[in-house]
Design a protein around this motif. Structure first.
Motif, PDB file in Angstrom:
ATOM      1  N   PRO A  51       0.814  -1.222   0.000  1.00 11.38           N
ATOM      2  CA  PRO A  51       0.000   0.000   0.000  1.00 11.38           C
ATOM      3  C   PRO A  51       0.851   1.278   0.000  1.00 11.38           C
ATOM      4  N   ALA A  52       1.926   1.296   0.776  1.00 11.37           N
ATOM      5  CA  ALA A  52       2.780   2.487   0.828  1.00 11.37           C
ATOM      6  C   ALA A  52       3.461   2.727  -0.515  1.00 11.37           C
ATOM      7  N   GLU A  53       3.950   1.659  -1.140  1.00 11.90           N
ATOM      8  CA  GLU A  53       4.600   1.804  -2.441  1.00 11.90           C
ATOM      9  C   GLU A  53       3.612   2.288  -3.494  1.00 11.90           C
ATOM     10  N   THR A  54       2.420   1.729  -3.468  1.00 16.47           N
ATOM     11  CA  THR A  54       1.388   2.154  -4.416  1.00 16.47           C
ATOM     12  C   THR A  54       1.087   3.632  -4.233  1.00 16.47           C
ATOM     13  N   SER A  55       0.915   4.050  -2.986  1.00 18.24           N
ATOM     14  CA  SER A  55       0.627   5.461  -2.703  1.00 18.24           C
ATOM     15  C   SER A  55       1.755   6.362  -3.176  1.00 18.24           C
ATOM     16  N   ALA A  56       2.991   5.953  -2.920  1.00 16.08           N
ATOM     17  CA  ALA A  56       4.141   6.771  -3.324  1.00 16.08           C
ATOM     18  C   ALA A  56       4.203   6.909  -4.843  1.00 16.08           C
ATOM     19  N   LEU A  57       4.020   5.819  -5.569  1.00 16.90           N
ATOM     20  CA  LEU A  57       4.058   5.891  -7.031  1.00 16.90           C
ATOM     21  C   LEU A  57       2.950   6.788  -7.572  1.00 16.90           C
ATOM     22  N   ILE A  58       1.763   6.648  -7.014  1.00 20.13           N
ATOM     23  CA  ILE A  58       0.639   7.484  -7.475  1.00 20.13           C
ATOM     24  C   ILE A  58       0.919   8.956  -7.204  1.00 20.13           C
ATOM     25  N   LEU A  59       1.458   9.265  -6.025  1.00 20.27           N
ATOM     26  CA  LEU A  59       1.754  10.674  -5.710  1.00 20.27           C
ATOM     27  C   LEU A  59       2.854  11.247  -6.592  1.00 20.27           C
ATOM     28  N   VAL A  60       3.890  10.458  -6.866  1.00 24.21           N
ATOM     29  CA  VAL A  60       4.947  10.954  -7.756  1.00 24.21           C
ATOM     30  C   VAL A  60       4.363  11.195  -9.143  1.00 24.21           C
ATOM     31  N   GLY A  61       3.521  10.277  -9.609  1.00 27.34           N
ATOM     32  CA  GLY A  61       2.901  10.457 -10.924  1.00 27.34           C
ATOM     33  C   GLY A  61       1.986  11.667 -10.993  1.00 27.34           C
ATOM     34  N   ALA A  62       1.272  11.922  -9.917  1.00 26.23           N
ATOM     35  CA  ALA A  62       0.341  13.054  -9.884  1.00 26.23           C
ATOM     36  C   ALA A  62       1.048  14.380  -9.606  1.00 26.23           C
ATOM     37  N   ALA A  74       3.926  13.737   3.088  1.00 26.88           N
ATOM     38  CA  ALA A  74       2.554  13.534   2.609  1.00 26.88           C
ATOM     39  C   ALA A  74       2.036  12.144   2.960  1.00 26.88           C
ATOM     40  N   LEU A  75       2.932  11.162   2.998  1.00 24.40           N
ATOM     41  CA  LEU A  75       2.532   9.780   3.286  1.00 24.40           C
ATOM     42  C   LEU A  75       2.809   9.357   4.724  1.00 24.40           C
ATOM     43  N   CYS A  76       3.306  10.305   5.530  1.00 29.53           N
ATOM     44  CA  CYS A  76       3.631  10.020   6.937  1.00 29.53           C
ATOM     45  C   CYS A  76       4.601   8.840   7.044  1.00 29.53           C
ATOM     46  N   ILE A  77       5.625   8.880   6.202  1.00 29.48           N
ATOM     47  CA  ILE A  77       6.664   7.849   6.188  1.00 29.48           C
ATOM     48  C   ILE A  77       7.968   8.512   6.607  1.00 29.48           C
ATOM     49  N   ARG A  78       8.723   7.855   7.471  1.00 30.05           N
ATOM     50  CA  ARG A  78      10.012   8.397   7.885  1.00 30.05           C
ATOM     51  C   ARG A  78      10.916   8.577   6.670  1.00 30.05           C
ATOM     52  N   LEU A  79      11.723   9.608   6.722  1.00 32.16           N
ATOM     53  CA  LEU A  79      12.605   9.934   5.606  1.00 32.16           C
ATOM     54  C   LEU A  79      13.530   8.762   5.250  1.00 32.16           C
ATOM     55  N   ALA A  80      14.060   8.086   6.250  1.00 34.03           N
ATOM     56  CA  ALA A  80      14.948   6.945   5.987  1.00 34.03           C
ATOM     57  C   ALA A  80      14.209   5.832   5.253  1.00 34.03           C
ATOM     58  N   HIS A  81      12.957   5.574   5.624  1.00 36.09           N
ATOM     59  CA  HIS A  81      12.164   4.551   4.944  1.00 36.09           C
ATOM     60  C   HIS A  81      11.833   4.985   3.519  1.00 36.09           C
ATOM     61  N   MET A  82      11.555   6.268   3.353  1.00 31.43           N
ATOM     62  CA  MET A  82      11.266   6.781   2.019  1.00 31.43           C
ATOM     63  C   MET A  82      12.500   6.661   1.133  1.00 31.43           C
ATOM     64  N   LEU A  85      12.705   3.111  -0.034  1.00 28.92           N
ATOM     65  CA  LEU A  85      11.637   2.846  -1.001  1.00 28.92           C
ATOM     66  C   LEU A  85      12.011   3.438  -2.362  1.00 28.92           C
ATOM     67  N   LEU A  86      12.499   4.666  -2.374  1.00 33.00           N
ATOM     68  CA  LEU A  86      12.881   5.314  -3.630  1.00 33.00           C
ATOM     69  C   LEU A  86      14.066   4.621  -4.286  1.00 33.00           C
ATOM     70  N   GLN A  87      14.988   4.111  -3.492  1.00 36.93           N
ATOM     71  CA  GLN A  87      16.112   3.360  -4.051  1.00 36.93           C
ATOM     72  C   GLN A  87      15.614   2.102  -4.776  1.00 36.93           C
ATOM     73  N   ARG A  88      14.620   1.419  -4.176  1.00 32.32           N
ATOM     74  CA  ARG A  88      14.033   0.239  -4.831  1.00 32.32           C
ATOM     75  C   ARG A  88      13.330   0.646  -6.123  1.00 32.32           C
ATOM     76  N   PHE A  89      12.602   1.753  -6.100  1.00 29.24           N
ATOM     77  CA  PHE A  89      11.928   2.232  -7.305  1.00 29.24           C
ATOM     78  C   PHE A  89      12.941   2.569  -8.405  1.00 29.24           C
ATOM     79  N   HIS A 110      10.428  11.932 -10.499  1.00 32.82           N
ATOM     80  CA  HIS A 110       9.581  11.780 -11.682  1.00 32.82           C
ATOM     81  C   HIS A 110       9.424  10.296 -11.969  1.00 32.82           C
ATOM     82  N   LEU A 111       8.248   9.899 -12.422  1.00 33.65           N
ATOM     83  CA  LEU A 111       8.071   8.534 -12.903  1.00 33.65           C
ATOM     84  C   LEU A 111       8.789   8.387 -14.230  1.00 33.65           C
ATOM     85  N   THR A 112       9.375   7.239 -14.449  1.00 31.88           N
ATOM     86  CA  THR A 112       9.911   6.905 -15.762  1.00 31.88           C
ATOM     87  C   THR A 112       8.737   6.447 -16.633  1.00 31.88           C
ATOM     88  N   ALA A 113       9.000   6.169 -17.887  1.00 33.21           N
ATOM     89  CA  ALA A 113       7.942   5.627 -18.763  1.00 33.21           C
ATOM     90  C   ALA A 113       7.426   4.306 -18.188  1.00 33.21           C
TER      91      ALA A 113
END
Length: 156
Positions: A51-62, A74-82, A85-89, A110-113
């Motif tokens: 759910p957190a990953e889905t929310s993050a991707l949707i917010l970056v896209g929007a 915006a997602l109430c996620i600690r900076l270290a966890h974010m 998550l972004l490194q995995r993305f 930014h989302l990639t293609a």
């Protein structure tokens, strides 16, 4: 869990005295969250995101160009966890960091293609999941439920 009559029951189906928890908002929010997350993982398994990953991707896209810290806030996620998550993305080719013009120190997300394609593919399933999870509510009740959740969350 609550049965259809609104009574608290355990897995055996027997009435269970939850004491003060019967009227505890946080307890009922937790039960709702557990149920929602379990259904999310079942309904959205093919996409492979939490759910957190889905929310993050949707917010970056929007919000193309959103900053890492703002996304975490915006997602109430600690900076270290974010950051993790972004490194995995980034490793999966879903998100890229770009330097905005005029601020060489900042990084904008930014989302990639591929990220855009994955978000577009999951949105209909997410809408169907949400519809299933709120199917016992009338449209007016669902709107009121969302209004109350937003009001409750805003007081934090």
């Amino acid at each position: 869990m609550l049965d259809r009559a609104g009574l608290m029951r355990d897995s055996s189906g027997d009435d269970l005295d939850y004491g003060a928890l019967e009227e505890a908002t946080g307890f009922h929010l937790r039960l709702a969250q557990v149920g929602m997350f379990a259904a999310f993982h079942e309904d959205m398994a093919e996409h492979g995101f939490s759910p957190a990953e889905t929310s993050a991707l949707i917010l970056v896209g929007a919000n193309p160009g959103i900053r890492h810290g703002r996304l975490a806030e915006a997602l109430c996620i600690r900076l270290a966890h974010m950051s993790k998550l972004l490194q995995r993305f980034e490793a999966a080719g879903l998100v890229e960091r770009r330097r905005p013009e005029g601020d060489r120190r900042a990084l904008a997300l930014h989302l990639t293609a591929e990220g855009e394609s994955r978000v577009a593919a999951l949105l209909p399933d997410l809408a169907a999941h949400d519809a299933r999870q709120t199917a016992t509510l009338t449209p007016a009740e669902r709107a009121e439920f969302l209004r109350l959740l937003r009001k409750y969350a805003a007081q934090g």
